[in-house]
Motif scaffolding. Structure first.
Motif, PDB file in Angstrom:
ATOM      1  N   ILE B  93      -8.077  -4.346  13.643  1.00  0.00           N
ATOM      2  CA  ILE B  93      -7.323  -3.106  13.397  1.00  0.00           C
ATOM      3  C   ILE B  93      -5.983  -3.427  12.737  1.00  0.00           C
ATOM      4  CG2 ILE B  93      -6.104  -1.199  14.522  1.00  0.00           C
ATOM      5  CD1 ILE B  93      -8.372  -0.986  16.472  1.00  0.00           C
ATOM      6  N   TYR B  94      -5.343  -4.476  13.225  1.00  0.00           N
ATOM      7  CA  TYR B  94      -4.041  -4.852  12.670  1.00  0.00           C
ATOM      8  C   TYR B  94      -4.155  -5.149  11.165  1.00  0.00           C
ATOM      9  CZ  TYR B  94       0.244  -7.436  11.861  1.00  0.00           C
ATOM     10  OH  TYR B  94       1.443  -7.867  11.353  1.00  0.00           O
ATOM     11  N   GLU B  95      -5.163  -5.939  10.838  1.00  0.00           N
ATOM     12  CA  GLU B  95      -5.335  -6.326   9.436  1.00  0.00           C
ATOM     13  C   GLU B  95      -5.676  -5.124   8.546  1.00  0.00           C
ATOM     14  OE1 GLU B  95      -8.326  -9.464   8.661  1.00  0.00           O
ATOM     15  OE2 GLU B  95      -8.866  -8.120   7.020  1.00  0.00           O
ATOM     16  N   LYS B  96      -6.629  -4.308   9.040  1.00  0.00           N
ATOM     17  CA  LYS B  96      -7.067  -3.161   8.242  1.00  0.00           C
ATOM     18  C   LYS B  96      -5.947  -2.129   8.120  1.00  0.00           C
ATOM     19  CE  LYS B  96     -11.145  -4.738   7.832  1.00  0.00           C
ATOM     20  NZ  LYS B  96     -11.611  -5.204   6.538  1.00  0.00           N
ATOM     21  N   PHE B  97      -5.216  -1.985   9.215  1.00  0.00           N
ATOM     22  CA  PHE B  97      -4.144  -1.002   9.207  1.00  0.00           C
ATOM     23  C   PHE B  97      -3.064  -1.404   8.209  1.00  0.00           C
ATOM     24  CE2 PHE B  97      -0.386   1.162  10.997  1.00  0.00           C
ATOM     25  CZ  PHE B  97      -0.883   2.438  10.970  1.00  0.00           C
ATOM     26  N   ALA B  98      -2.797  -2.708   8.161  1.00  0.00           N
ATOM     27  CA  ALA B  98      -1.766  -3.191   7.241  1.00  0.00           C
ATOM     28  C   ALA B  98      -2.110  -2.825   5.798  1.00  0.00           C
ATOM     29  CB  ALA B  98      -1.604  -4.697   7.378  1.00  0.00           C
ATOM     30  N   SER B  99      -3.385  -2.960   5.419  1.00  0.00           N
ATOM     31  CA  SER B  99      -3.709  -2.618   4.030  1.00  0.00           C
ATOM     32  C   SER B  99      -3.799  -1.097   3.856  1.00  0.00           C
ATOM     33  CB  SER B  99      -4.983  -3.316   3.572  1.00  0.00           C
ATOM     34  OG  SER B  99      -6.078  -2.870   4.322  1.00  0.00           O
ATOM     35  N   SER B 100      -4.204  -0.385   4.901  1.00  0.00           N
ATOM     36  CA  SER B 100      -4.257   1.077   4.798  1.00  0.00           C
ATOM     37  C   SER B 100      -2.870   1.691   4.709  1.00  0.00           C
ATOM     38  CB  SER B 100      -4.958   1.675   6.019  1.00  0.00           C
ATOM     39  OG  SER B 100      -6.332   1.722   5.809  1.00  0.00           O
ATOM     40  N   ILE B 101      -1.923   1.114   5.481  1.00  0.00           N
ATOM     41  CA  ILE B 101      -0.608   1.748   5.553  1.00  0.00           C
ATOM     42  C   ILE B 101       0.081   1.694   4.197  1.00  0.00           C
ATOM     43  CG2 ILE B 101       0.844  -0.219   6.276  1.00  0.00           C
ATOM     44  CD1 ILE B 101       0.942   3.201   7.927  1.00  0.00           C
ATOM     45  N   ALA B 102      -0.168   0.610   3.451  1.00  0.00           N
ATOM     46  CA  ALA B 102       0.412   0.529   2.118  1.00  0.00           C
ATOM     47  C   ALA B 102      -0.165   1.636   1.234  1.00  0.00           C
ATOM     48  CB  ALA B 102       0.122  -0.842   1.506  1.00  0.00           C
ATOM     49  N   LEU B 103      -1.465   1.814   1.338  1.00  0.00           N
ATOM     50  CA  LEU B 103      -2.143   2.843   0.548  1.00  0.00           C
ATOM     51  C   LEU B 103      -1.672   4.243   0.945  1.00  0.00           C
ATOM     52  CD1 LEU B 103      -4.448   3.833  -1.308  1.00  0.00           C
ATOM     53  CD2 LEU B 103      -5.974   3.595   0.641  1.00  0.00           C
ATOM     54  N   MET B 104      -1.711   4.491   2.261  1.00  0.00           N
ATOM     55  CA  MET B 104      -1.329   5.829   2.723  1.00  0.00           C
ATOM     56  C   MET B 104       0.147   6.103   2.476  1.00  0.00           C
ATOM     57  SD  MET B 104      -3.495   6.614   6.157  1.00  0.00           S
ATOM     58  CE  MET B 104      -3.318   5.112   7.034  1.00  0.00           C
ATOM     59  N   GLY B 105       0.977   5.072   2.686  1.00  0.00           N
ATOM     60  CA  GLY B 105       2.410   5.244   2.479  1.00  0.00           C
ATOM     61  C   GLY B 105       2.732   5.607   1.041  1.00  0.00           C
ATOM     62  N   THR B 106       2.109   4.870   0.119  1.00  0.00           N
ATOM     63  CA  THR B 106       2.353   5.158  -1.290  1.00  0.00           C
ATOM     64  C   THR B 106       1.906   6.575  -1.633  1.00  0.00           C
ATOM     65  OG1 THR B 106       1.785   2.860  -1.674  1.00  0.00           O
ATOM     66  CG2 THR B 106       2.015   4.250  -3.607  1.00  0.00           C
ATOM     67  N   ALA B 107       0.697   6.918  -1.175  1.00  0.00           N
ATOM     68  CA  ALA B 107       0.175   8.248  -1.468  1.00  0.00           C
ATOM     69  C   ALA B 107       1.070   9.319  -0.854  1.00  0.00           C
ATOM     70  CB  ALA B 107      -1.237   8.382  -0.912  1.00  0.00           C
ATOM     71  N   TRP B 108       1.570   9.015   0.335  1.00  0.00           N
ATOM     72  CA  TRP B 108       2.392   9.978   1.064  1.00  0.00           C
ATOM     73  C   TRP B 108       3.708  10.236   0.321  1.00  0.00           C
ATOM     74  CZ3 TRP B 108       6.999   9.766   4.091  1.00  0.00           C
ATOM     75  CH2 TRP B 108       7.143  10.819   4.994  1.00  0.00           C
ATOM     76  N   ILE B 109       4.348   9.146  -0.095  1.00  0.00           N
ATOM     77  CA  ILE B 109       5.621   9.293  -0.813  1.00  0.00           C
ATOM     78  C   ILE B 109       5.401  10.014  -2.149  1.00  0.00           C
ATOM     79  CG2 ILE B 109       7.471   8.016  -1.972  1.00  0.00           C
ATOM     80  CD1 ILE B 109       7.195   5.950   0.311  1.00  0.00           C
ATOM     81  N   LEU B 110       4.336   9.596  -2.848  1.00  0.00           N
ATOM     82  CA  LEU B 110       4.025  10.253  -4.121  1.00  0.00           C
ATOM     83  C   LEU B 110       3.802  11.748  -3.929  1.00  0.00           C
ATOM     84  CD1 LEU B 110       1.558   8.000  -6.151  1.00  0.00           C
ATOM     85  CD2 LEU B 110       3.812   8.838  -6.819  1.00  0.00           C
ATOM     86  N   SER B 111       2.986  12.101  -2.940  1.00  0.00           N
ATOM     87  CA  SER B 111       2.662  13.526  -2.783  1.00  0.00           C
ATOM     88  C   SER B 111       3.882  14.306  -2.324  1.00  0.00           C
ATOM     89  CB  SER B 111       1.479  13.718  -1.837  1.00  0.00           C
ATOM     90  OG  SER B 111       1.887  13.625  -0.506  1.00  0.00           O
ATOM     91  N   SER B 112       4.769  13.674  -1.529  1.00  0.00           N
ATOM     92  CA  SER B 112       5.999  14.376  -1.127  1.00  0.00           C
ATOM     93  C   SER B 112       6.861  14.669  -2.345  1.00  0.00           C
ATOM     94  CB  SER B 112       6.819  13.539  -0.147  1.00  0.00           C
ATOM     95  OG  SER B 112       6.028  13.104   0.915  1.00  0.00           O
ATOM     96  N   LEU B 113       7.100  13.632  -3.136  1.00  0.00           N
ATOM     97  CA  LEU B 113       7.997  13.790  -4.280  1.00  0.00           C
ATOM     98  C   LEU B 113       7.427  14.780  -5.299  1.00  0.00           C
ATOM     99  CD1 LEU B 113       9.194  10.126  -4.913  1.00  0.00           C
ATOM    100  CD2 LEU B 113      10.422  11.997  -3.809  1.00  0.00           C
ATOM    101  N   ILE B 114       6.160  14.559  -5.677  1.00  0.00           N
ATOM    102  CA  ILE B 114       5.560  15.444  -6.680  1.00  0.00           C
ATOM    103  C   ILE B 114       5.457  16.865  -6.120  1.00  0.00           C
ATOM    104  CG2 ILE B 114       3.499  15.869  -8.080  1.00  0.00           C
ATOM    105  CD1 ILE B 114       2.906  12.874  -7.917  1.00  0.00           C
TER     106      ILE B 114
END
Lengths: 308, 321
Positions: B93-114
């Motif tokens: 979970i730790y490993e998978k979460f680490a790669s997911s959080i980067a993906l979700m974080g980027t998408a989250w920031i992008l969708s907030s700003l746009i």
């Protein structure tokens, strides 16, 4: 006294949708005429729903998009175009709005009173106004929801003092203030008028208006039925001109508290001729035939063919 | 504030308890045979051996006993061993979460700003052509399924244009020690874009409504009456009064973000937590499935919790109560 503001035949109507897509226009202000000179306080009195606040917004060019305004507004003798009012708003014409909802809920009160001008001079002015209206230094940092009704109103009045304006339009500035502060506020308007500014005081408190105003314009169903000097109003029925104003005078507690039958007509089914004719005791057939124009009478103005 | 946080923690505990009970009971009721999934398909095991395994794992004891013994080890931090990865669940979970959080974080920031910027543009230009065009696009996007957008993006940008890799989070065929950060970012662009494409529309439409309400408010009318220009009104009043609801909404949308990432990771073969969840379900990896359920509940809860906190910190009306 030079004329500052003159409103001639102002009518405001709203576009509305009835059943489906049929548009209709509803006129809420009809052929309204007023004028304010430098050094004068004109009090506009009338019951609620008679279009007093709309008049203020109309002058300032702040009507909602679905409203159309006809007639003429002259400011210092020249037509008040959309462009001109944009330049004058806040600089030469100030509005004192009627409730706390006119304050930004998320902005501290002192900053809000200062407005968008940021300099030492403005801070000094704001502090001075706060002192004048008993708003303590601690209240500067408060948000509007933390103010009492009276404090909010005083803050709103302070906003009008920030620029050196020529005309103040005060929309119900006194409710929520105790009598002492209300009088103080009105005396302050008086001072301003004496300094050569014009004040348009919209109120339903006739007693207070009589204390400070020079002239009183009486509103009924979206129009002015009479403009009279205060001195005539104090004389009572003989001094007054229009039957409605007389009825209004008699309805005041100290003058007998007598009510006239009927209601102010709903703006959707206004009578064809004189708007007051259905309730008027001296109305004749002619009154309901066509619109009655404003006419000069004994130093005031009246919208009645039988007034003497 | 402290009592509020304590209350929240108690709520989190009760939530996690409910999640644990629910997923545990659901998995017990599901047709997954824990012995079969443990030994794997294709291996011949005699009925006696099966019985021994069941006895060894305590599968014959009552539901309550099994839940309690599972719960005890969970409390100790032992989530068991993943059957697919043959590693402790917690490290997977730790490993998978680490790669997911980067993906979700980027998408989250992008969708907030746009989303926020488009919302402001639409609201300020209410009912003008610009507003109508952007609004139509937003409505179209918000009613489009995430996986479909993902496929479309793949077809256009990876297959036809060849700008981006077609899947995975790192280039294939090289040692993990040789993977550079730039490779990871390069692989993340398309999935993040897809994820934000489907979520910014909601933010934009929500912000638009809020902007319109603020612009019609008495205080904006008064600001105009005081001679403030449109730009001054936007800077002085509009942003101040619309940013908090948007931030709150973004934090509260963690569940949709997570749900979207499951689909996006599947389409892009992106090895994140979402894909691990799908794999765990398809391949009957019970320990991993349970672990992911617990952690995703925690994740969504944290989002809502932050939304609450942010609201309290930024909005003076809530702060001082």
């Amino acid at each position: 006294m030079s004329k500052l503001l003159e409103v001639i035949d102002m009518s405001i109507s709203f576009k509305m949708y009835e059943k489906g897509f049929r548009q209709s226009y509803t006129q809420v202000i009809n052929n309204l005429c007023i004028k304010v000179s430098r050094g004068e306080i004109l009090a506009i009195v009338g019951s609620s729903g008679s279009g007093k606040s709309l008049l203020a917004h109309g002058i300032l060019g702040l009507l909602p998009n679905n409203a159309t305004m006809t007639g003429k507004i002259l400011y210092e003798g020249k037509g008040l175009t959309e462009k001109r009012i944009e330049e004058l708003r806040g600089k030469k014409i100030a509005l004192v709005p009627q409730s706390v909802t006119y304050l930004d809920p998320l902005m501290r009160i002192a900053k809000q009173v200062r407005g968008n001008v940021k300099n030492e001079e403005r801070i000094r002015k704001q502090k001075e106004s706060f002192r004048r209206y008993d708003l303590c230094e601690n209240s500067e940092k408060l948000f509007p929801y933390q103010l009492s009704g009276g404090m909010a109103r005083r803050a709103l009045i302070c906003t009008a003092e920030q620029e050196d304006v020529d005309l103040i339009i005060a929309d119900e500035p006194t409710p929520g203030l105790d009598i002492e502060l209300a009088m103080k506020t009105l005396r302050y308007f008086r001072e301003l008028a004496d300094k050569g500014k014009g004040v348009l005081l919209i109120t339903h408190d006739i007693d207070l208006a009589l204390n400070v105003a020079d002239n009183i314009a009486v509103f009924y169903a979206g129009t002015t039925v009479e403009i009279t000097p205060v001195s005539d109003f104090l004389k009572g029925e003989e001094g007054l001109r229009h039957p409605y104003t007389k009825a209004l005078f008699n309805a005041m507690p100290q003058n007998g508290f007598k009510a006239v039958k009927g209601y102010q007509p709903y703006y959707k089914d206004l009578p064809k001729g004189c708007l007051y004719s259905p309730r008027c005791t001296i109305a004749k057939e002619e009154c309901s035939k066509s619109k009655i124009p404003m006419r000069q009478l004994r130093g005031g103005m009246v919208r009645c063919i039988y007034a003497t | 504030m402290v009592s509020k946080i304590i209350k929240k923690i108690l709520r989190l505990i009760s939530l996690e308890l409910a999640v644990c009970i629910t997923v545990f009971v659901l998995i017990t009721l599901s047709p997954i045979d824990p012995v079969q999934s443990y030994v794997g398909a294709g291996v011949a095991v005699s009925p006696e051996q099966r019985e021994n395994i069941a006895e060894y794992w305590g599968l014959n004891s009552s539901l309550e006993d099994r839940f309690l013994s599972w719960g005890k080890s969970i409390l100790k931090g032992d989530f068991g061993t993943s059957l697919i990865y043959r590693r402790p669940v917690i490290s997977v979970i730790y490993e998978k979460f680490a790669s997911s959080i980067a993906l979700m974080g980027t998408a989250w920031i992008l969708s907030s700003l746009i989303g926020y910027s488009l919302g402001i543009i639409m609201g300020v230009n209410q009912d003008k052509p610009l507003d109508r065009i952007i609004k139509s696009i937003c409505i179209l996007l918000s009613s489009t399924p995430t996986f479909w957008v993902g496929l479309l993006v793949l077809i256009v940008f990876s297959v036809n244009l060849g700008w981006f890799p077609i899947g995975l989070s790192v280039p294939s065929g090289i040692l993990s020690s040789e993977v550079r950060l730039i490779d990871k970012i390069y692989h993340m662009i398309l999935p993040a874009l897809t994820l934000s494409l489907t979520s910014f529309a909601a933010v934009a439409l929500h912000t638009r409504e809020k902007v319109i309400t603020v612009l019609e408010s008495d205080y904006v009318l008064f600001a105009k009456a005081r001679g403030e220009s449109q730009m001054e009104i936007i800077q002085g009043h509009l942003i101040r009064n619309t940013i908090i609801p948007t931030i709150t909404m973004q934090f509260a949308s963690f569940s949709e973000l997570f749900g979207g990432s499951v689909l996006v990771e599947q389409v892009f073969s992106y090895p994140g937590l979402g894909q691990a969840a799908v794999q765990a379900g398809l391949r009957s990896d019970i320990p991993l499935l349970l672990g992911i359920a617990i952690f995703s509940a925690l994740f969504v809860f944290l989002g809502n919790f932050i939304a609450d906190l942010v609201y309290g910190l930024v909005d003076p009306k809530i702060k001082e109560i």
